[in-house]
Design an enzyme around this catalytic site. Structure first.
Site, PDB file in Angstrom:
ATOM      1  N   ASP A   1      59.970  42.862 -33.868  1.00 27.87           N
ATOM      2  CA  ASP A   1      61.176  43.680 -33.826  1.00 27.87           C
ATOM      3  C   ASP A   1      61.899  43.654 -35.174  1.00 27.87           C
ATOM      4  OD1 ASP A   1      60.685  44.243 -31.184  1.00 27.87           O
ATOM      5  OD2 ASP A   1      62.094  42.755 -30.406  1.00 27.87           O
TER       6      ASP A   1
ATOM      7  N   ARG B   1      62.068  39.996 -25.132  1.00 32.65           N
ATOM      8  CA  ARG B   1      63.315  40.679 -24.742  1.00 32.65           C
ATOM      9  C   ARG B   1      63.372  40.887 -23.233  1.00 32.65           C
ATOM     10  NH1 ARG B   1      63.513  46.108 -27.386  1.00 32.65           N
ATOM     11  NH2 ARG B   1      61.368  45.738 -28.051  1.00 32.65           N
TER      12      ARG B   1
ATOM     13  N   ASP C   1      68.405  43.551 -26.615  1.00 30.60           N
ATOM     14  CA  ASP C   1      68.661  42.603 -27.697  1.00 30.60           C
ATOM     15  C   ASP C   1      69.986  42.920 -28.370  1.00 30.60           C
ATOM     16  OD1 ASP C   1      68.205  44.804 -29.326  1.00 30.60           O
ATOM     17  OD2 ASP C   1      66.358  44.027 -30.224  1.00 30.60           O
TER      18      ASP C   1
ATOM     19  N   TYR D   1      56.871  31.849 -29.483  1.00 30.06           N
ATOM     20  CA  TYR D   1      58.162  32.312 -30.005  1.00 30.06           C
ATOM     21  C   TYR D   1      59.250  31.278 -29.727  1.00 30.06           C
ATOM     22  CZ  TYR D   1      56.003  37.006 -29.794  1.00 30.06           C
ATOM     23  OH  TYR D   1      55.176  38.098 -29.942  1.00 30.06           O
TER      24      TYR D   1
END
Length: 289
Positions: free
Chosen positions: A37, A171, A79, A65
Site C-alpha cells: 500500500d 487491512r 486504513d 507483517y
C-alpha cells in the site's frame, strides 16, 4: 544483472513508482512480486533482467507483517488514508476481549478484500470503481493466518505481527477484528517484514539504493536459482538439456509439480511443470531453435 533485489519501500510512495525509480537507476527491466500500500513500508522483492520471467513463481510466497490498528472507527479504505465513515464507542471492551478476538483469526477462512484494492473486476481495479462511488462486486478469497503475535495493546490501539498466506489483506484483517469486537477498526500502520524466507533486515533502503553504483548494485543481486529456493529441482544431461531448450516435452519419472530445471553444471535452464510423468517447459532461458 539478472536476479532478485530486496528493497525496503518507504511510506508514501506507490509500489509502481518504486519500480520506476529502480528501473531508471539501473537501466534494466524490473518487475515486482507483490505491491505494498501507498502508506505502507517494508520488504519488496524486485525481479531484474531475465528474472522478470520468474515473477509469477515468487508472487505466491507467504508473508509476514507488523500492523497497528485503531478500534472504534471505520474508514472507507480500511486504513488511515481514507475518511472516517463510522464511529462506535469502546464501552465494555477489555484487553482480554481484544486478545481473544485477535487469536480467533488464526487459521483458514474466507476474507473479503477491501473496496480500495488492486483486485480486478471485469478488467478494472476495485479502487478505480470505488473512487467513482461504485461499490466493487468483490468475492471472498480463502486465506490462511499461520500465526498472530500480539505486540501491544493500548486501547484504542493494538499492534500485531501476522504470518499469513499470499493474498491476505491486513487491512481487512484489522477491520474484521474490529467488527467482531462490535466497535469497528482501521489500520493505522503496516510494515512487511518477510516474503518467504527473505527478511526486511537484509533489504536496502530505497534512498540508499539510488545512490549506489551499478557495481555495488550487482553485489546485492540474488541469483534466480537461489531466489527460487522453494522449488524442487531436476538435473538434465546434455541431450535432455538440448531438447528442453527447444521446448520439447520430456518423459521423466518425477512427482507432479513445478521444478527448477538445471544442466549438469547446476546452471538454471528454466522452469518446467511435471504432469503424468511428463516435464513440460514453462519458462526457458536461452531458447534454441
Amino acid at each position: 544483472m539478472d536476479g532478485v533485489l530486496l528493497i525496503n519501500k518507504p511510506k508514501y510512495i506507490t509500489s509502481n513508482d518504486l519500480v520506476l525509480k529502480v528501473k531508471k537507476h539501473i537501466k534494466e527491466k524490473v518487475g515486482h512480486t507483490g505491491t505494498l500500500d501507498y502508506a505502507a513500508s517494508g520488504l519488496m522483492l524486485l525481479t531484474v533482467g531475465k528474472a522478470t520471467r520468474f515473477t509469477q513463481f515468487l508472487q505466491k510466497l507467504d508473508k509476514e507483517y507488523i500492523a497497528e490498528g485503531k478500534l472504534g472507527e471505520i474508514t472507507d479504505t480500511y486504513d488511515s488514508q481514507g475518511k472516517v465513515i463510522q464511529t462506535k464507542p469502546l464501552e465494555g471492551i477489555t484487553q482480554e476481549n481484544v486478545i481473544q478476538v485477535i487469536n480467533s483469526f488464526v487459521g483458514e477462512f474466507d476474507q473479503l478484500p477491501p473496496p480500495y484494492s488492486a483486485k480486478k473486476i471485469q478488467g478494472k481495479r476495485a479502487y478505480q470503481l470505488a473512487k467513482k462511488g461504485i461499490q466493487p462486486d468483490l468475492k471472498p478469497v480463502k486465506v490462511k493466518i499461520y500465526s498472530i503475535e500480539i505486540l501491544s495493546i493500548d486501547l484504542p490501539f493494538f499492534r500485531i505481527k501476522v504470518s499469513c498466506s499470499s493474498g491476505t489483506y491486513i487491512r481487512s484483517l484489522i477491520k474484521d477484528i474490529g467488527d467482531k469486537l462490535g466497535c469497528g477498526a482501521y489500520m493505522t500502520d503496516l510494515t512487511r517484514t518477510k516474503v518467504g524466507k527473505f527478511d526486511l533486515k537484509d533489504a536496502v533502503d530505497l534512498e540508499r539504493f539510488l545512490s549506489l553504483s551499478l557495481e555495488e548494485v550487482e553485489k546485492l543481486i540474488i541469483p534466480v536459482k537461489e531466489a527460487l529456493y522453494f522449488l524442487k529441482s531436476v538435473k538434465l544431461d546434455n541431450d535432455l538439456e538440448r531438447r528442453f531448450k527447444h521446448g520439447q516435452k520430456l518423459n521423466l519419472s518425477l512427482e507432479e509439480g513445478i521444478y527448477k530445471v538445471l544442466n549438469h553444471q547446476d546452471e538454471l535452464l528454466g522452469i518446467g511443470k511435471v504432469e503424468n510423468g511428463v516435464l513440460k517447459p514453462d519458462v526457458v532461458l536461452n531458447v534454441e531453435g
